[in-house]
Write a protein that holds these residues in place. Structure first.
Motif, PDB file in Angstrom:
ATOM      1  N   SER A   1       0.828  -1.211   0.000  1.00 29.33           N
ATOM      2  CA  SER A   1       0.000   0.000   0.000  1.00 29.33           C
ATOM      3  C   SER A   1       0.863   1.263   0.000  1.00 29.33           C
ATOM      4  O   SER A   1       0.403   2.327   0.397  1.00 29.33           O
ATOM      5  CB  SER A   1      -0.956  -0.013   1.198  1.00 29.33           C
ATOM      6  OG  SER A   1      -0.227   0.064   2.386  1.00 29.33           O
TER       7      SER A   1
ATOM      8  N   ILE B   1      -5.083   0.722   1.850  1.00 29.10           N
ATOM      9  CA  ILE B   1      -4.552   0.345   3.167  1.00 29.10           C
ATOM     10  C   ILE B   1      -5.346  -0.815   3.763  1.00 29.10           C
ATOM     11  O   ILE B   1      -4.806  -1.645   4.491  1.00 29.10           O
ATOM     12  CB  ILE B   1      -4.583   1.578   4.094  1.00 29.10           C
ATOM     13  CG1 ILE B   1      -3.577   2.623   3.569  1.00 29.10           C
ATOM     14  CG2 ILE B   1      -4.239   1.201   5.525  1.00 29.10           C
ATOM     15  CD1 ILE B   1      -3.863   4.032   4.041  1.00 29.10           C
TER      16      ILE B   1
ATOM     17  N   ASN C   1      -3.714  -3.899   3.002  1.00 24.66           N
ATOM     18  CA  ASN C   1      -2.513  -4.062   3.815  1.00 24.66           C
ATOM     19  C   ASN C   1      -2.870  -4.549   5.222  1.00 24.66           C
ATOM     20  O   ASN C   1      -2.158  -5.369   5.817  1.00 24.66           O
ATOM     21  CB  ASN C   1      -1.775  -2.725   3.894  1.00 24.66           C
ATOM     22  CG  ASN C   1      -0.312  -2.896   4.229  1.00 24.66           C
ATOM     23  OD1 ASN C   1       0.380  -3.710   3.602  1.00 24.66           O
ATOM     24  ND2 ASN C   1       0.165  -2.163   5.216  1.00 24.66           N
TER      25      ASN C   1
ATOM     26  N   GLU D   1       5.501   5.785   6.721  1.00 24.31           N
ATOM     27  CA  GLU D   1       4.387   6.733   6.740  1.00 24.31           C
ATOM     28  C   GLU D   1       4.782   8.072   7.333  1.00 24.31           C
ATOM     29  O   GLU D   1       4.338   9.127   6.877  1.00 24.31           O
ATOM     30  CB  GLU D   1       3.198   6.142   7.501  1.00 24.31           C
ATOM     31  CG  GLU D   1       2.486   5.078   6.683  1.00 24.31           C
ATOM     32  CD  GLU D   1       1.268   4.507   7.385  1.00 24.31           C
ATOM     33  OE1 GLU D   1       0.664   5.213   8.217  1.00 24.31           O
ATOM     34  OE2 GLU D   1       0.931   3.344   7.107  1.00 24.31           O
TER      35      GLU D   1
ATOM     36  N   ASP E   1      -8.187   4.888   4.254  1.00 24.71           N
ATOM     37  CA  ASP E   1      -8.139   5.058   2.797  1.00 24.71           C
ATOM     38  C   ASP E   1      -8.958   6.275   2.364  1.00 24.71           C
ATOM     39  O   ASP E   1      -8.526   7.063   1.520  1.00 24.71           O
ATOM     40  CB  ASP E   1      -8.690   3.795   2.102  1.00 24.71           C
ATOM     41  CG  ASP E   1      -7.644   2.686   2.018  1.00 24.71           C
ATOM     42  OD1 ASP E   1      -6.485   2.982   1.684  1.00 24.71           O
ATOM     43  OD2 ASP E   1      -8.006   1.523   2.286  1.00 24.71           O
TER      44      ASP E   1
END
Lengths: 595, 595
Positions: B97, B109, B112, B138, B374
């Motif tokens: 992701s 995500i 993931n 991230e 997301d």
């Protein structure tokens, strides 16, 4: 590393003020001379032994574990275990509440329970070695022949020899009816035993000169199931009439288990290869004889978790007073320091008080139960003996399951007080949690305890035993119902008492139609009863503490703990009763294949 | 040894039927092409990787642990960890992701998260190595300079390099305002960092060529407390512009912790000795930047306990179907066998269904939350992005604390299904319990999560976020309020919704007068909210299952699980609400000295 201070003040409060044991003892001929001074002296010495000799062994026992020499079948215990056991024997601690006829000191069992609470706080793994001997002693004392008693009891009393109970086999734990170990009668009246046992705590070790195994096995003509099980005493070394050790018997440790906790105690796979044994009690009545030992052991397991709860609490409190982290939400409490000690935070206090309330409630229940055992043994009046025995039968599964579930919660909460440090071995908190988990399983899982309580002890006698306890609760409510300063405690006790009566009746009706209703409700029911008993015992304590709160901070702390219990722990019953009432259907509806 | 079967059917149910993710993705430009077939193909391959490559590592990781070579400061991970990590990188799993600009696959995500649930079922200790890298990715993606992104993100995306977060110091965990690690500015705009960090998961290991540490430290002129903390990226080896590795940097592992669980993951004491670093984000704004990582990590911790819950459940079910012990109370179910399989016993089913309901509820919540993430990233409309972010902010502490508390309960119940065998290492159940305990502590203890929820996320914005969720609950109740087949679920949801509104208002008033009321109620409040969210998500699931129960046994099992949840687990709220309402007084009354 954790430290331990024996909670002598709280023990004395429960013994002298709540239970007034010296008065109780005056009515028991064999204990009439046991006064408060004697009790306090024993407690103090016992506490010293636990704190000074046993506490230092706990971490090393966890780290080292036990080792088996596969060639000789001998097990080596962790460093220091053997020396401490030697001091235990030399100090006569094993003999504390044993029969003077076999060298015991004849003191009340309730004192022995105090000793064991402290030993378990110090090290559960170490304490299991003498603890199991005591069970073997009690079983042989109750069911052994004169010859068996003469051969084994003096050495079990002194602790020179230790004992085990060999029940479980690979394919059967709870369901002993499935067991397969065989006992072949010999011409001389003895037996040869062959089979395999597992999970035998202290099954082999280097602490004592001999190990006395009490083994469940089947005679050749035994009926199937649990009615065909007999009990045998199978020594590691054959004892001679003069007490000397004879030949090595055919019972060997073939493996040690690697476990979550209690690493210092050897959990043995045992092989019996034509081992020589003698029958204890009647043929095919082995389970009944073993139950003497099991009931003692169940109280003993409760003491294990009580001990862990207490020591985890003590250490978590010390940490919470020392560790500085964040400011109190209500404003700084230690403005001269970089942060406040974490004991200012409400949720840290919740964790600590949970453990504290479970320790104080558990201690009161454990001693109350132990005193019932003394009364069941030593009251002159048969009716009193019977009533004590019946009440104890009701309370035994509660002591075992409620105290061990609480111990699991309490040790985990205390670990939580340490934050990340609680997860690290060197602080010792995670060991308490790991050790505590087995107590919910062995000597009958807590589910089995719950079934014993609801199915056998409550519904099985149509609530007769429950009525004995109910009468005590009602008597207390009547005595204190007009005492305004106790309303905050008496009212919820009365309310819960009513709810338990209703719930019991309801479950009785349901069980009549579907036995699965017993299994579905039993675990929740046991915890409800546990809270009822705790609430009762806390009211007994509160009425003393209310009266004396001006005298001493001890009583103010006691009251604060009891208030916490009623506000934060007793409400669990609201959940438990709903769950118990929701019945078997939500559990049984799903087809096995769909799991 | 435990086995693991990826729960693809239930994941697909949540993704496709409950969340209808393909439709949601159509509205997100960057994911518009992600259809059900793509999702299912990824899930299937991810499941294979988890089950076949990672599952076999879990027991060996626990047994061997990690070892530190004190001379070289290098850490060796358990046998097989490195090879599996190589396969993870080669398979592109770390990039799933991540941003395509840095070599990522750009998938949602939520996918993931499914990958990580499965990896955590397979081995939490192993999964923490790639999992922490993702957090570092991230954080740098959100706050790094272009140069930092070019230097680090491609290698973090591929997994060739791994990442850590270095927050905790010996004297501060929760209270990062106390931290002391110093960062001295250098003439070239970089910094030299000096200090000591502890509890650094994956702080040193042999899986990746380089380790990218994100380190909190203080600048020389920083204000005291949490407003004077800056974030730095400190690599183990200095990266060259071409991606090659340069000099070894002055950040070393000086010790490994011995822990209750997750033995396969290296928990490192780290020393920074003038380590070279560059600033991430603004000076003194380090905590805000780190929170990007922390929030991702908190969802990740929830996935850890979800994974443990699922795998513990699967194995306990297999054992309960296989193990013969006792007859059903309602009469023999397998009369041809010596005893019934223990899955016939109501309380064994209670243990199993507790884990199952927590797994299914937890999965629904985790995926619901991941889909919000997301949406918060990828919705075109700013208002929609904001609403998703706000709802996610509310749910994040619930995912972290509720799922990890439930995981502790569930793994312990599953251990209980095994009786004594659950306590033995070779069965693997006790490892799940030990591993699960840390999840309640790290990335902010569950108490901190509860304070974040009640203090900041609910009372801190006068209930605005709570209203977003409340509107969703109300909408569902209005939609299904007349649907008779859903009354058994909708009614308790509506009832609990009302109670939460009342409780929130009451706590708001109390907090206004005494901030300790927030700390006293927060933990119970979070669990009440957890149940409200579970109840909501279970109603969403029930309305599908009711409709399709004739089609497929999957839906009948789903309904049975949901009925169990409402009958046996939701009643916890009766206790929690009472406790939350009983306030701070029972916690704060006892004088510190009396503990």
């Amino acid at each position: 590393m954790p430290t331990y201070t024996p909670p002598l003040r709280d023990m004395q409060f429960v013994l002298h003020e709540m239970l007034q044991v010296a008065d109780v003892f005056k009515a028991l001929p064999r204990h009439a001379d046991v006064d408060a001074d004697t009790i306090n002296a024993v407690l103090e010495e016992a506490g010293k032994f636990a704190a000074e000799v046993v506490t230092p062994l706990n971490a090393v026992g966890d780290r080292e574990g036990c080792t088996l020499d596969k060639a000789t079948h001998e097990v080596r215990t962790p460093t220091g275990f053997k020396a401490a056991y030697g001091q235990f024997v030399a100090g006569g601690w094993g003999a504390l509440s044993c029969d003077p006829e076999y060298g015991g000191q004849g003191l009340p069992i309730v004192l022995n329970q105090c000793l064991y609470e402290m030993l378990n706080s110090a090290s559960q793994a170490w304490t299991m070695y003498p603890g199991l001997s005591h069970g073997a002693y009690e079983c042989l004392h109750a069911h052994g022949t004169d010859e068996q008693k003469q051969l084994y009891l003096p050495k079990l009393t002194s602790g020179e020899w230790s004992g085990t109970m060999c029940l479980t086999e690979p394919h059967c734990g709870t369901d002993l009816g499935l067991l397969r170990t065989k006992a072949e009668p010999q011409a001389d009246g003895s037996y040869r035993l062959t089979g395999q046992k597992i999970f035998i705590s202290a099954g082999e070790h280097d602490l004592a000169a001999n190990i006395v195994h009490l083994v469940l096995a089947r005679l050749p003509d035994a009926p199937p199931g649990s009615k065909g099980i007999s009990l045998f005493v199978v020594p590691k070394f054959m004892p001679q009439a003069d007490g000397a050790l004879g030949a090595r018997n055919g019972i060997f440790c073939s493996g040690l288990e690697h476990k979550m906790g209690i690493h210092g105690n050897a959990t043995c796979q045992m092989v019996l290869e034509g081992a020589h044994g003698t029958l204890v009690g009647q043929p095919n009545q082995g389970l009944q004889a073993m139950f003497v030992m099991m009931n003692a052991a169940r109280l003993g397991v409760g003491m294990q978790s009580l001990g862990l709860t207490e020591v985890a609490y003590q250490n978590a409190v010390a940490y919470a007073k020392d560790r500085l982290q964040m400011r109190a939400l209500s404003g700084p409490k230690a403005p001269d320091k970089p942060a406040d000690p974490i004991i200012v935070h409400p949720d840290v206090r919740r964790m600590l008080l949970t453990a504290r309330a479970y320790a104080e409630g558990g201690r009161a229940l454990a001693m109350y139960s132990a005193l019932l055992l003394d009364q069941a043994h030593a009251c002159e009046d048969e009716g009193e003996r019977h009533e004590a025995a019946e009440l104890l039968a009701l309370l035994t599964p509660i002591v075992k399951a409620f105290l061990t579930d609480n111990g699991w919660t309490a040790t985990s909460e205390c670990l939580g007080v340490y934050g990340g440090h609680g997860y690290i071995a060197e602080w010792g908190m995670e060991q308490f949690v790991r050790d505590a988990r087995i107590n919910m399983i062995y000597e009958g899982t807590n589910t089995i305890q719950a079934l014993d309580l609801l199915g056998r002890k409550v519904l099985g006698d149509n609530g007769k035993r429950m009525k004995i306890f109910g009468a005590k609760v009602r008597e207390l409510i009547e005595q204190e119902g007009v005492n305004e300063s106790l309303q905050e405690f008496v009212n919820p006790l009365a309310d819960l008492g009513d709810k338990v009566v209703k719930l019991t009746t309801e479950l009785g009706f349901k069980a009549f139609q579907n036995r699965d209703e017993v299994g579905a409700a039993a675990v929740d029911y046991l915890r409800v009863c546990g809270h009822l008993v705790f609430a009762y015992l806390f009211v007994l304590q509160a009425r003393i503490a209310v009266r004396k709160q001006g005298e001493d901070a001890f009583y103010r702390a006691k009251l604060a703990t009891i208030r916490f219990y009623f506000a934060k722990l007793l409400p669990e019953t609201a959940m438990l009763i709903r769950r118990a009432r929701s019945g078997a259907q939500p559990l049984m509806a799903m087809d096995e294949a769909l799991f």
